[in-house]
Design an enzyme around this catalytic site. Structure first.
Site, PDB file in Angstrom:
ATOM      1  N   ASP A  42       0.798  -1.229   0.000  1.00  0.00           N
ATOM      2  CA  ASP A  42       0.000   0.000   0.000  1.00  0.00           C
ATOM      3  C   ASP A  42       0.830   1.278   0.000  1.00  0.00           C
ATOM      4  O   ASP A  42       0.302   2.357   0.289  1.00  0.00           O
ATOM      5  CB  ASP A  42      -0.951  -0.009   1.206  1.00  0.00           C
ATOM      6  CG  ASP A  42      -2.108  -0.973   0.983  1.00  0.00           C
ATOM      7  OD1 ASP A  42      -2.660  -0.993  -0.129  1.00  0.00           O
ATOM      8  OD2 ASP A  42      -2.457  -1.708   1.928  1.00  0.00           O
ATOM      9  N   ASP A  96      -7.170  -3.817  -5.544  1.00  0.00           N
ATOM     10  CA  ASP A  96      -6.802  -2.535  -4.939  1.00  0.00           C
ATOM     11  C   ASP A  96      -5.368  -2.121  -5.295  1.00  0.00           C
ATOM     12  O   ASP A  96      -5.021  -0.937  -5.328  1.00  0.00           O
ATOM     13  CB  ASP A  96      -6.888  -2.592  -3.398  1.00  0.00           C
ATOM     14  CG  ASP A  96      -8.018  -3.435  -2.864  1.00  0.00           C
ATOM     15  OD1 ASP A  96      -8.430  -4.396  -3.551  1.00  0.00           O
ATOM     16  OD2 ASP A  96      -8.494  -3.163  -1.758  1.00  0.00           O
TER      17      ASP A  96
HETATM   18  N1  GLY Z   1      -8.288  -3.039   0.959  1.00  0.00           N
HETATM   19  C1  GLY Z   1      -8.478  -1.679   0.766  1.00  0.00           C
HETATM   20  C2  GLY Z   1      -9.901  -1.320   0.759  1.00  0.00           C
HETATM   21  O1  GLY Z   1     -10.575  -1.587   1.727  1.00  0.00           O
HETATM   22  O2  GLY Z   1     -10.378  -0.772  -0.207  1.00  0.00           O
END
Ligand code: GLY
Length: 405
Positions: free
Chosen positions: A125, A183
């Site tokens: 991330d 994501d």
């Molecule tokens: N995993 C990142 C989100 O909740 O969008």
């Protein structure tokens, strides 16, 4: 050879930057409605007041996570939480809109706490965490130390790429598993930036390879996407397609669809490869023509939630989609562009209403209510979310600026 390749990448990138900046400056496909811009100006002012309230409640070195309206509980996180870049990022966007120095100073204060995450190789991330914060800070006021932090972050993120799988690993798992979530498309923008700045094409190549593998394996025939692909870590073969945060393995989890839409729009911006534009348009068509997209265009948390129309909405998915659609509207023909802008306007208008926008002094200082974080885990359900706020402000700023920035 490498030098020539790097030179040619650099020249291509310069051309692309030129083409993109022309498109951005013209912004001719978006004529902002003055009344809506006026609403957004009020939203910026209200949001600044909310964030000034929130900053008073933050314990030292902690980042906002969410607020539980029923128990009046304000939840915070350390800098290693995937959302830690959104708070400084939102403050920076609001500073640009209001020129309120308090917001800027608070963003810089928290970025000092966040900086150490540039060395975090345990998360995919880093794009969210470092580009939404330091990327914006560097755009507003370029500084050598921001560049160093971003390049180090891109290096850390690149360590999670495996050429055998062709992806950056999202979540660490069992030895034979290699988990990638949709994501992850959002972390690629940082890598494109790193190649532009350093001339090192390896970041660019990782981003393109990841996007191509994801395009091949994450999407269904209707261009909805799975949340998680479980690759065999030894062979790179797909061994499972499933969900983590959605309703079911075969459902279309709303935020996942939003990440895909935004991600492939950025892919087109940064490569000008037509196949990514087609992919973004296909995803947009899936979303905009879906019978379960409500009239106010705020998606249910999952397009296949069993209790629609009584299912919870996910306002964060709407914020992300609105921002992506406004950028995508700049790259397509006039008819499509008009449609994307129209839907984004409806989304932002809905988010600006009392149903979604918090009344001053409420909602723990967050701007937007009714986000759904992880419903299967019963975590962050029907609450404000930092990324709901971030992309809401970004989308309004894009609208006001007639496209992207
Ligand atoms: N995993 C990142 C989100 O909740 O969008």
């Amino acid at each position: 050879m490498k030098l020539n390749f790097n030179l040619s990448i650099t020249l291509t990138l310069c051309t692309l930057i030129f083409i993109t900046s022309c498109a951005v400056k013209k912004g001719k496909k978006l004529s902002a409605k003055p009344a809506l811009v006026q609403t957004f100006e009020k939203n910026f002012q209200d949001a600044a007041l909310q964030y000034k309230l929130m900053m008073k409640n933050l314990p030292p070195e902690r980042f906002p996570k969410t607020y539980h309206p029923t128990t009046d509980k304000f939840e915070t996180s350390s800098s290693s939480w995937w959302c830690s870049g959104f708070y400084p990022g939102t403050l920076l966007y609001l500073y640009e809109q209001t020129k309120d120095q308090t917001l800027y100073d608070e963003a810089l204060r928290m970025m000092k706490v966040l900086e150490k995450e540039k060395n975090n190789k345990g998360t995919h991330d880093l794009g969210f965490m470092m580009f939404c914060s330091f990327g914006n800070a560097n755009r507003i006021e370029p500084k050598p130390e921001y560049k160093e932090i971003l390049i180090t972050s891109a290096k850390s993120l690149s360590t999670r790429f495996d050429p055998k799988v062709g992806c950056i690993k999202s979540w660490d798992a069992k030895e034979n598993e290699y988990l990638v979530i949709i994501d992850n498309m959002m972390n690629l923008e940082l890598l494109f930036w790193a190649t532009r700045i350093t001339g090192d094409s390896s970041y660019y190549k990782i981003a393109v390879t990841h996007a191509n593998t994801t395009m091949k394996n994450h999407f269904r025939r209707d261009y909805s996407s799975y949340h998680v692909i479980n690759y065999n870590s030894k062979t790179g073969a797909v061994q499972q397609r499933r969900t983590a945060q959605g309703y079911s393995d075969e459902s279309a989890w709303a935020r996942g669809q939003a990440w895909g839409l935004y991600g492939y729009t950025v892919m087109y911006r940064d490569t000008k490869d037509r196949k990514y534009l087609d992919q973004a348009n296909h995803i947009a068509q899936f979303l905009l023509n879906h019978p379960n997209l409500p009239a106010d265009k705020i998606p249910y948390w999952d397009f296949n939630a069993p209790n629609i129309p009584n299912a919870l909405r996910d306002a964060s998915a709407a914020s992300i989609m609105a921002s992506a659609l406004l950028e995508l509207s700049q790259y397509v023909d006039d008819a499509l562009s008009k449609n994307y802008v129209h839907v984004a306007e409806t989304m932002l208008q809905s988010l600006s209403s009392g149903r979604y926008k918090a009344a001053p002094g409420t909602n723990g200082g967050f701007i937007i209510k009714h986000g759904v974080g992880h419903l299967p885990q019963k975590s962050e359900v029907d609450v404000p979310l930092t990324y709901g706020d971030y992309y809401f402000i970004e989308a309004m700023a894009r609208y006001k600026n007639k496209g992207i920035f």
